[in-house]
Design a protein around this motif. Structure first.
Motif, PDB file in Angstrom:
ATOM      1  N   ASP A   6      -7.175   8.233   0.870  1.00 45.11           N
ATOM      2  CA  ASP A   6      -6.083   8.702   0.525  1.00 45.11           C
ATOM      3  C   ASP A   6      -4.645   7.699   0.542  1.00 45.11           C
ATOM      4  O   ASP A   6      -3.629   8.048   0.279  1.00 45.11           O
ATOM      5  CB  ASP A   6      -5.568   9.703   1.675  1.00 45.11           C
ATOM      6  N   HIS A   7      -5.109   6.514   0.679  1.00 43.14           N
ATOM      7  CA  HIS A   7      -4.129   5.313   0.602  1.00 43.14           C
ATOM      8  C   HIS A   7      -4.471   4.576  -0.722  1.00 43.14           C
ATOM      9  O   HIS A   7      -5.662   4.533  -1.334  1.00 43.14           O
ATOM     10  CB  HIS A   7      -4.108   4.387   1.516  1.00 43.14           C
ATOM     11  N   LEU A   8      -3.121   4.247  -1.575  1.00 45.63           N
ATOM     12  CA  LEU A   8      -3.451   3.678  -2.695  1.00 45.63           C
ATOM     13  C   LEU A   8      -3.011   1.906  -2.584  1.00 45.63           C
ATOM     14  O   LEU A   8      -1.928   1.806  -2.232  1.00 45.63           O
ATOM     15  CB  LEU A   8      -2.652   4.095  -3.765  1.00 45.63           C
ATOM     16  N   PHE A   9      -3.974   1.124  -2.941  1.00 49.45           N
ATOM     17  CA  PHE A   9      -3.806  -0.339  -2.938  1.00 49.45           C
ATOM     18  C   PHE A   9      -3.583  -0.575  -4.398  1.00 49.45           C
ATOM     19  O   PHE A   9      -3.398   0.365  -5.205  1.00 49.45           O
ATOM     20  CB  PHE A   9      -5.007  -1.062  -2.697  1.00 49.45           C
TER      21      PHE A   9
ATOM     22  N   VAL B  55       0.811  -1.043  -0.098  1.00 48.79           N
ATOM     23  CA  VAL B  55       0.153   0.066  -0.047  1.00 48.79           C
ATOM     24  C   VAL B  55       0.942   1.403  -0.056  1.00 48.79           C
ATOM     25  O   VAL B  55       1.949   1.375   0.606  1.00 48.79           O
ATOM     26  CB  VAL B  55      -0.866  -0.019   1.099  1.00 48.79           C
ATOM     27  N   VAL B  56       0.496   2.348  -0.827  1.00 48.49           N
ATOM     28  CA  VAL B  56       1.054   3.569  -0.709  1.00 48.49           C
ATOM     29  C   VAL B  56       0.346   4.591   0.202  1.00 48.49           C
ATOM     30  O   VAL B  56      -0.861   4.742  -0.107  1.00 48.49           O
ATOM     31  CB  VAL B  56       1.307   3.860  -2.310  1.00 48.49           C
ATOM     32  N   THR B  57       1.142   5.007   0.891  1.00 51.88           N
ATOM     33  CA  THR B  57       0.668   6.152   1.912  1.00 51.88           C
ATOM     34  C   THR B  57       0.273   7.204   1.430  1.00 51.88           C
ATOM     35  O   THR B  57       0.966   7.626   0.480  1.00 51.88           O
ATOM     36  CB  THR B  57       1.384   6.105   3.414  1.00 51.88           C
ATOM     37  N   PRO B  58      -0.158   8.246   2.214  1.00 54.95           N
ATOM     38  CA  PRO B  58      -0.220   9.517   1.745  1.00 54.95           C
ATOM     39  C   PRO B  58       1.111  10.396   1.513  1.00 54.95           C
ATOM     40  O   PRO B  58       1.209  11.248   0.615  1.00 54.95           O
ATOM     41  CB  PRO B  58      -1.188  10.210   2.781  1.00 54.95           C
ATOM     42  N   ALA B  59       2.114   9.866   2.161  1.00 58.14           N
ATOM     43  CA  ALA B  59       3.362  10.336   2.356  1.00 58.14           C
ATOM     44  C   ALA B  59       4.022   9.657   1.159  1.00 58.14           C
ATOM     45  O   ALA B  59       5.307  10.310   0.990  1.00 58.14           O
ATOM     46  CB  ALA B  59       3.970  10.261   3.512  1.00 58.14           C
ATOM     47  N   GLY B  60       3.495   8.765   0.411  1.00 60.16           N
ATOM     48  CA  GLY B  60       4.312   8.315  -0.816  1.00 60.16           C
ATOM     49  C   GLY B  60       4.900   7.118  -0.391  1.00 60.16           C
ATOM     50  O   GLY B  60       5.847   6.519  -1.101  1.00 60.16           O
ATOM     51  N   LYS B  61       4.963   6.490   0.873  1.00 60.52           N
ATOM     52  CA  LYS B  61       5.736   5.489   1.396  1.00 60.52           C
ATOM     53  C   LYS B  61       5.230   4.196   1.133  1.00 60.52           C
ATOM     54  O   LYS B  61       3.847   4.126   1.128  1.00 60.52           O
ATOM     55  CB  LYS B  61       6.038   5.628   2.933  1.00 60.52           C
ATOM     56  N   ASN B  62       5.991   3.270   0.429  1.00 63.33           N
ATOM     57  CA  ASN B  62       5.428   1.757   0.049  1.00 63.33           C
ATOM     58  C   ASN B  62       5.282   0.908   1.501  1.00 63.33           C
ATOM     59  O   ASN B  62       6.709   0.837   2.077  1.00 63.33           O
ATOM     60  CB  ASN B  62       6.068   1.315  -1.011  1.00 63.33           C
ATOM     61  N   VAL B  63       4.217   0.558   1.967  1.00 65.41           N
ATOM     62  CA  VAL B  63       4.248  -0.256   3.202  1.00 65.41           C
ATOM     63  C   VAL B  63       3.553  -1.574   2.840  1.00 65.41           C
ATOM     64  O   VAL B  63       2.781  -1.721   1.972  1.00 65.41           O
ATOM     65  CB  VAL B  63       3.653   0.480   4.231  1.00 65.41           C
ATOM     66  N   LEU B  64       3.854  -2.690   3.499  1.00 65.50           N
ATOM     67  CA  LEU B  64       3.247  -4.074   3.539  1.00 65.50           C
ATOM     68  C   LEU B  64       1.764  -4.002   4.435  1.00 65.50           C
ATOM     69  O   LEU B  64       2.198  -3.967   5.821  1.00 65.50           O
ATOM     70  CB  LEU B  64       4.140  -5.042   3.763  1.00 65.50           C
ATOM     71  N   PHE B  65       0.764  -3.942   3.994  1.00 63.10           N
ATOM     72  CA  PHE B  65      -0.398  -4.177   4.876  1.00 63.10           C
ATOM     73  C   PHE B  65      -0.853  -5.533   4.734  1.00 63.10           C
ATOM     74  O   PHE B  65      -0.892  -6.429   3.948  1.00 63.10           O
ATOM     75  CB  PHE B  65      -1.404  -3.332   4.195  1.00 63.10           C
ATOM     76  N   SER B  66      -1.079  -5.910   6.191  1.00 64.16           N
ATOM     77  CA  SER B  66      -1.457  -7.415   6.484  1.00 64.16           C
ATOM     78  C   SER B  66      -2.711  -7.347   7.344  1.00 64.16           C
ATOM     79  O   SER B  66      -2.413  -6.837   8.593  1.00 64.16           O
ATOM     80  CB  SER B  66      -0.386  -8.400   6.800  1.00 64.16           C
TER      81      SER B  66
END
Length: 309
Positions: A264-267, A205-216
């Motif tokens: 505001d998050h991008l899957f 998932v891409v957060t509003p800050a543009g950070k790519n994180v693993l969502f589980s």
């Protein structure tokens, strides 16, 4: 040299599971079917079928030969269709498989318009939530959504679409004291998921800050289903959170039936692909329909300046 009619008879016997069934399909007598199979096996010098009193079964050699026969017969049909199209326009049979939801919303209207342009072309549309095999299903084209697995077939990327986490007001009111405003809260939600998805559920998932994180998700999904339509129905009825295509849920979001969570998050975006068999000769009807469908998808795409376009 192999007799093409005998190959057609052999394919019909395998698919019917009996000489009698194949004879009925082809409009031949059972005796004619039996004789042709015996002559085919004699010419090849191998046993293609095992017989019993009720059914016939294909041998290992017969199974491999059956798949090659399907490819050969399809190539022959494509060649004949293209020769005819030079003089009379597109003709023959165009056989397409899609998911029920995307098929009904996008592909069937396109097929209808395509058929109006080519009145001599016969069209067969098959709805299935399973990834049916193109060769054994005799499909000319399959429209697949999501992340495309490795395949021996040709694949053309038609477009991209967003997937959105959604839930009903009833679910949010019953299970959450406050609106879901971050990924940690979303992780602990009751999830509804497609039965094909890996477990535990996870996405980049891409957060509003543009950070790519693993969502589980914290827990396994409480409800699983094998179609997007069922997942949508579960979400509407308040069963939990579902991650669904934007094109499927936009109307429900606009009407307030569903709420998009963390907009505001991008899957990860998903692809729309046209798959067609990897043959030496691609038929004109397949090429023209794929181009026709892609142009319709392009024309119906949202304005690039709109959210989640």
């Amino acid at each position: 040299m192999l007799n093409m009619q005998r190959l057609e008879i052999f394919v019909a016997v395998v698919e019917a599971g009996s000489f009698t069934g194949a004879a009925q399909t082809l409009g031949l007598s059972r005796a004619v079917v039996s004789v042709n199979i015996k002559q085919l096996e004699k010419k090849l010098g191998v046993s293609l079928l095992t017989r019993s009193t009720r059914r016939v079964a294909v041998t290992d050699t017969g199974e491999r030969f059956y798949l090659r026969c399907l490819q050969l017969l399809q190539d022959a049909e494509l060649l004949l269709d293209d020769v005819r199209s030079d003089h009379t326009g597109l003709s023959g049979l165009l056989r397409i498989t899609t998911t029920p939801e995307y098929g009904a919303r996008v592909v069937v209207p396109a097929l209808s318009a395509f058929a109006a342009r080519h009145p001599q072309l016969r069209i067969q549309h098959v709805s299935s939530s399973k990834n049916d095999d193109l060769i054994s299903g005799r499909f000319d084209v399959a429209i697949r959504l999501g992340q495309l697995a490795d395949s021996t077939h040709h694949a053309k990327l038609m477009d991209w679409f967003d997937i959105l986490p959604v839930a009903s007001t009833a679910y949010l009111t019953a299970h959450h004291d406050a609106p879901i405003t971050d990924l940690k809260q979303l992780q602990s939600a009751r999830w509804i998921a497609h039965s094909r998805l890996a477990r535990p559920l996870s996405w980049q998932v891409v957060t509003p800050a543009g950070k790519n994180v693993l969502f589980s998700a914290d827990s396994p999904s409480t409800i699983m289903a094998d179609s997007a339509a069922s997942l949508l129905a579960f979400a509407r009825s308040g069963a939990g959170v579902a991650l669904l295509p934007a094109w499927l849920v936009q109307e429900d979001i606009a009407s307030g039936v569903l709420t998009q969570l963390l907009p505001d998050h991008l899957f990860p975006r998903q692809g729309i692909y046209a798959l067609y068999p990897n043959t030496r000769h691609i038929s004109e009807k397949v090429r023209k329909f794929i181009d026709f469908l892609q142009e319709r998808i392009r024309r119906s795409a949202p304005d690039p300046g709109s959210p989640h376009s």
